[in-house]
Design a protein around this motif. Structure first.
Motif, PDB file in Angstrom:
ATOM      1  N   ALA A 147       2.426   3.260  13.111  1.00 49.80           N
ATOM      2  CA  ALA A 147       1.475   3.800  14.087  1.00 49.80           C
ATOM      3  C   ALA A 147       1.567   5.317  14.206  1.00 49.80           C
ATOM      4  N   SER A 148       2.728   5.878  13.903  1.00 54.67           N
ATOM      5  CA  SER A 148       2.917   7.327  14.054  1.00 54.67           C
ATOM      6  C   SER A 148       2.461   8.128  12.837  1.00 54.67           C
ATOM      7  N   LEU A 149       2.056   7.459  11.766  1.00 52.02           N
ATOM      8  CA  LEU A 149       1.624   8.161  10.565  1.00 52.02           C
ATOM      9  C   LEU A 149       0.365   8.984  10.829  1.00 52.02           C
ATOM     10  N   ARG A 150       0.361  10.192  10.284  1.00 53.27           N
ATOM     11  CA  ARG A 150      -0.798  11.071  10.386  1.00 53.27           C
ATOM     12  C   ARG A 150      -1.395  11.277   8.993  1.00 53.27           C
ATOM     13  N   VAL A 151      -2.634  11.732   8.971  1.00 47.48           N
ATOM     14  CA  VAL A 151      -3.349  11.928   7.698  1.00 47.48           C
ATOM     15  C   VAL A 151      -2.562  12.834   6.764  1.00 47.48           C
ATOM     16  N   ARG A 152      -1.934  13.872   7.304  1.00 48.53           N
ATOM     17  CA  ARG A 152      -1.167  14.812   6.479  1.00 48.53           C
ATOM     18  C   ARG A 152       0.045  14.156   5.801  1.00 48.53           C
ATOM     19  N   ASP A 153       0.440  12.962   6.283  1.00 50.73           N
ATOM     20  CA  ASP A 153       1.606  12.287   5.709  1.00 50.73           C
ATOM     21  C   ASP A 153       1.294  11.576   4.394  1.00 50.73           C
ATOM     22  N   PHE A 154       0.014  11.488   4.049  1.00 48.73           N
ATOM     23  CA  PHE A 154      -0.362  10.804   2.809  1.00 48.73           C
ATOM     24  C   PHE A 154      -0.936  11.807   1.813  1.00 48.73           C
ATOM     25  N   ASP A 155      -0.371  11.827   0.610  1.00 44.94           N
ATOM     26  CA  ASP A 155      -0.837  12.711  -0.456  1.00 44.94           C
ATOM     27  C   ASP A 155      -1.566  11.861  -1.499  1.00 44.94           C
ATOM     28  N   GLY A 208       7.818  10.081   8.769  1.00 44.01           N
ATOM     29  CA  GLY A 208       8.616  11.085   9.464  1.00 44.01           C
ATOM     30  C   GLY A 208       9.184  10.631  10.782  1.00 44.01           C
ATOM     31  N   SER A 209       8.592   9.608  11.380  1.00 45.78           N
ATOM     32  CA  SER A 209       9.053   9.139  12.693  1.00 45.78           C
ATOM     33  C   SER A 209       9.457   7.683  12.575  1.00 45.78           C
ATOM     34  N   ASP A 210      10.766   7.446  12.621  1.00 43.02           N
ATOM     35  CA  ASP A 210      11.261   6.084  12.477  1.00 43.02           C
ATOM     36  C   ASP A 210      12.562   5.941  13.254  1.00 43.02           C
ATOM     37  N   LYS A 211      13.086   4.745  13.276  1.00 37.42           N
ATOM     38  CA  LYS A 211      14.261   4.436  14.083  1.00 37.42           C
ATOM     39  C   LYS A 211      15.474   5.266  13.703  1.00 37.42           C
ATOM     40  N   ASN A 212      15.677   5.499  12.392  1.00 37.52           N
ATOM     41  CA  ASN A 212      16.862   6.243  11.959  1.00 37.52           C
ATOM     42  C   ASN A 212      16.695   7.753  12.104  1.00 37.52           C
ATOM     43  N   GLY A 213      15.489   8.213  12.434  1.00 35.30           N
ATOM     44  CA  GLY A 213      15.265   9.634  12.691  1.00 35.30           C
ATOM     45  C   GLY A 213      15.234  10.519  11.463  1.00 35.30           C
ATOM     46  N   LYS A 214      15.367   9.940  10.274  1.00 36.74           N
ATOM     47  CA  LYS A 214      15.377  10.732   9.050  1.00 36.74           C
ATOM     48  C   LYS A 214      14.089  10.513   8.261  1.00 36.74           C
ATOM     49  N   PRO A 215      13.320  11.566   7.994  1.00 36.91           N
ATOM     50  CA  PRO A 215      12.085  11.404   7.209  1.00 36.91           C
ATOM     51  C   PRO A 215      12.392  10.878   5.806  1.00 36.91           C
ATOM     52  N   ARG A 216      11.510  10.066   5.290  1.00 37.59           N
ATOM     53  CA  ARG A 216      11.672   9.564   3.928  1.00 37.59           C
ATOM     54  C   ARG A 216      10.296   9.474   3.287  1.00 37.59           C
ATOM     55  N   GLN A 217      10.271   9.384   1.975  1.00 37.97           N
ATOM     56  CA  GLN A 217       9.007   9.357   1.248  1.00 37.97           C
ATOM     57  C   GLN A 217       9.000   8.173   0.294  1.00 37.97           C
ATOM     58  N   ILE A 218       7.883   7.462   0.265  1.00 37.71           N
ATOM     59  CA  ILE A 218       7.746   6.349  -0.670  1.00 37.71           C
ATOM     60  C   ILE A 218       6.473   6.563  -1.479  1.00 37.71           C
ATOM     61  N   THR A 219       6.513   6.101  -2.722  1.00 37.99           N
ATOM     62  CA  THR A 219       5.345   6.183  -3.596  1.00 37.99           C
ATOM     63  C   THR A 219       4.647   4.827  -3.594  1.00 37.99           C
ATOM     64  N   THR A 220       3.362   4.824  -3.323  1.00 39.37           N
ATOM     65  CA  THR A 220       2.621   3.576  -3.216  1.00 39.37           C
ATOM     66  C   THR A 220       1.918   3.240  -4.524  1.00 39.37           C
ATOM     67  N   PRO A 221       1.736   1.963  -4.827  1.00 39.33           N
ATOM     68  CA  PRO A 221       0.983   1.579  -6.024  1.00 39.33           C
ATOM     69  C   PRO A 221      -0.493   1.904  -5.840  1.00 39.33           C
ATOM     70  N   GLN A 222      -1.244   1.820  -6.928  1.00 41.24           N
ATOM     71  CA  GLN A 222      -2.648   2.214  -6.904  1.00 41.24           C
ATOM     72  C   GLN A 222      -3.452   1.433  -5.864  1.00 41.24           C
ATOM     73  N   SER A 223      -3.183   0.127  -5.736  1.00 42.41           N
ATOM     74  CA  SER A 223      -3.953  -0.701  -4.802  1.00 42.41           C
ATOM     75  C   SER A 223      -3.733  -0.260  -3.347  1.00 42.41           C
ATOM     76  N   ILE A 224      -2.491  -0.036  -2.970  1.00 36.01           N
ATOM     77  CA  ILE A 224      -2.195   0.389  -1.598  1.00 36.01           C
ATOM     78  C   ILE A 224      -2.645   1.831  -1.381  1.00 36.01           C
ATOM     79  N   SER A 225      -2.519   2.662  -2.426  1.00 36.46           N
ATOM     80  CA  SER A 225      -2.970   4.053  -2.336  1.00 36.46           C
ATOM     81  C   SER A 225      -4.470   4.117  -2.062  1.00 36.46           C
ATOM     82  N   ALA A 226      -5.234   3.254  -2.729  1.00 36.44           N
ATOM     83  CA  ALA A 226      -6.686   3.231  -2.514  1.00 36.44           C
ATOM     84  C   ALA A 226      -7.021   2.815  -1.076  1.00 36.44           C
ATOM     85  N   PHE A 227      -6.261   1.866  -0.558  1.00 38.49           N
ATOM     86  CA  PHE A 227      -6.457   1.426   0.829  1.00 38.49           C
ATOM     87  C   PHE A 227      -6.160   2.569   1.801  1.00 38.49           C
TER      88      PHE A 227
END
Length: 389
Positions: free
Chosen positions: A253-261, A270-289
């Motif tokens: 819910a806290s994701l902003r448009v700038r968080d997706f490349d 950037g906002s999660d329980k552990n407080g540490k930002p992390r980055q994941i790469t999404t597959p083409q299908s999820i990226s399109a969504f």
């Protein structure tokens, strides 16, 4: 110089001119002091430490430790004097603004802001008697009493359409989670007390053992698709994202448009329980969504927004999910976290390494092993069965 640890020697001491305490050296630059009372048995304890910046001794009144008795008094005075001396030697005394438990919680939120901790402090600390307790006077019995009040406070389940609250008995696992922020806030400003004494404040906040049960409710892909089909148009993208990514609902819910490349198909959480930002790469299908969700929105807008453009929160997403669950004929206990659990289960079943699953979901390997290790063991058993000759 008297030995202040001996009760008999302390009792024989007489008040000194100018009410100067009797001092006992604990180590270089660190002393504990005792000033006998002129009117009653006992007296007041002090700490003294050498400040290398001012080239002078600093003094602090510790109190009379009226709730303690016998040898516990000297043990606590000695511990408090050493803690205070370490504070002086490391750059100064604790700021005067951090005097009470409530002050410690406010300071904690300033350093580590978070909605979970803020909610716990607001509901269970700020207006509770524990909030007014001075940090220098905080003892185990204060926190034991606070813990009892916490355990006896009903947990809010939901509100019905006319605003009436529905509650249930607070589970031990919920008590464990609610104690974490207070334990963390206090741990940043005071050191643990001597074990098995009333000064050991930290002992009252030990979690219940075995309270965090493994989540059992699982929805397979067909059931999750039924949930999506039954959800309304406003909640559908948010629920679909819960079915596609192993993220906590709050982090999603806290994701902003700038968080997706779009170019790299990367998503920054950037906002999660552990407080540490992390980055994941999404597959083409999820990226399109995700690209569909961010199209035409400002960079600071929520990726998943409600019909009025605001971000989702737990009070907003639970009703659409509850209604979709009912319409799809799924188990009534289904929640947003059920979807996260189901996605993680599928990733484990797909034999994705536990470390990778932990990184994607923003939790520790230990927690994945604790809650999903049985799935790995089942797969290992099936693999071993194929070796039989």
């Amino acid at each position: 110089m008297p030995d202040l640890s001996r009760i008999g020697e302390r009792d024989k001491l007489k008040p000194r001119p100018g009410d100067e305490p009797y001092w006992q050296r604990l180590r270089q630059g660190c002393y504990v002091g005792f000033r006998p009372s002129r009117k009653k048995v006992g007296g007041t304890w002090f700490a003294r430490a050498y400040n290398t910046e001012t080239k002078r001794n600093s003094r602090k009144r510790l109190g009379d430790y009226g709730t303690l008795s016998g040898h516990e008094i000297f043990k606590q005075a000695k511990l408090d004097a050493e803690i205070w001396a370490e504070t002086v030697e490391s750059g100064g005394e604790r700021p005067r603004t951090i005097a009470t438990v409530k002050d410690a919680c406010i300071a904690y939120l300033q350093e580590k802001p978070g909605s979970i901790a803020e909610g716990v402090f607001r509901r269970h600390v700020n207006h509770d008697p524990i909030g007014l307790v001075k940090l220098d006077k905080l003892r185990r019995h204060h926190l034991r009493a606070w813990r009892r009040r916490l355990e006896e406070t009903p947990a809010l389940v939901s509100r019905n359409k006319i605003g009436q609250k529905q509650t249930k008995k607070r589970a031990k696992s919920t008590v464990n989670r609610d104690m974490v922020p207070l334990r963390a806030a206090l741990g940043r400003v005071i050191k643990p007390g001597e074990p098995n004494t009333d000064a050991a404040w930290q002992e009252a906040l030990r979690p219940f053992k075995g309270a965090d049960r493994r989540r059992e409710l699982y929805l397979d892909r067909e059931e999750r698709k039924s949930l999506l089909d039954a959800s309304d148009s406003a909640a559908n993208p948010f629920i679909k994202a819960l079915c596609l990514l192993p993220l906590r609902p709050g982090a999603l819910a806290s994701l902003r448009v700038r968080d997706f490349d779009k170019r790299t198909r990367s998503l920054t959480i950037g906002s999660d329980k552990n407080g540490k930002p992390r980055q994941i790469t999404t597959p083409q299908s999820i990226s399109a969504f995700l690209a569909e969700q961010v199209d035409g929105k400002a960079s600071d807008a929520p990726i998943f927004a409600r019909s009025d453009g605001s971000a989702w929160n737990k009070d907003a997403w639970k009703y659409p999910i509850k209604e979709a669950v009912k319409a799809a004929g799924l188990p009534a206990a289904t929640t947003a976290y059920t979807l996260r659990h189901s996605v993680i289960t599928d990733l484990i079943r797909a034999r994705l390494p536990i470390l990778t699953v932990a990184q994607l979901s923003g939790t520790s390997v230990a927690m994945i092993e604790k809650h999903y290790g049985h799935l790995v063991r089942d797969d290992a058993e099936e693999a071993l069965a194929t070796l039989f000759i």
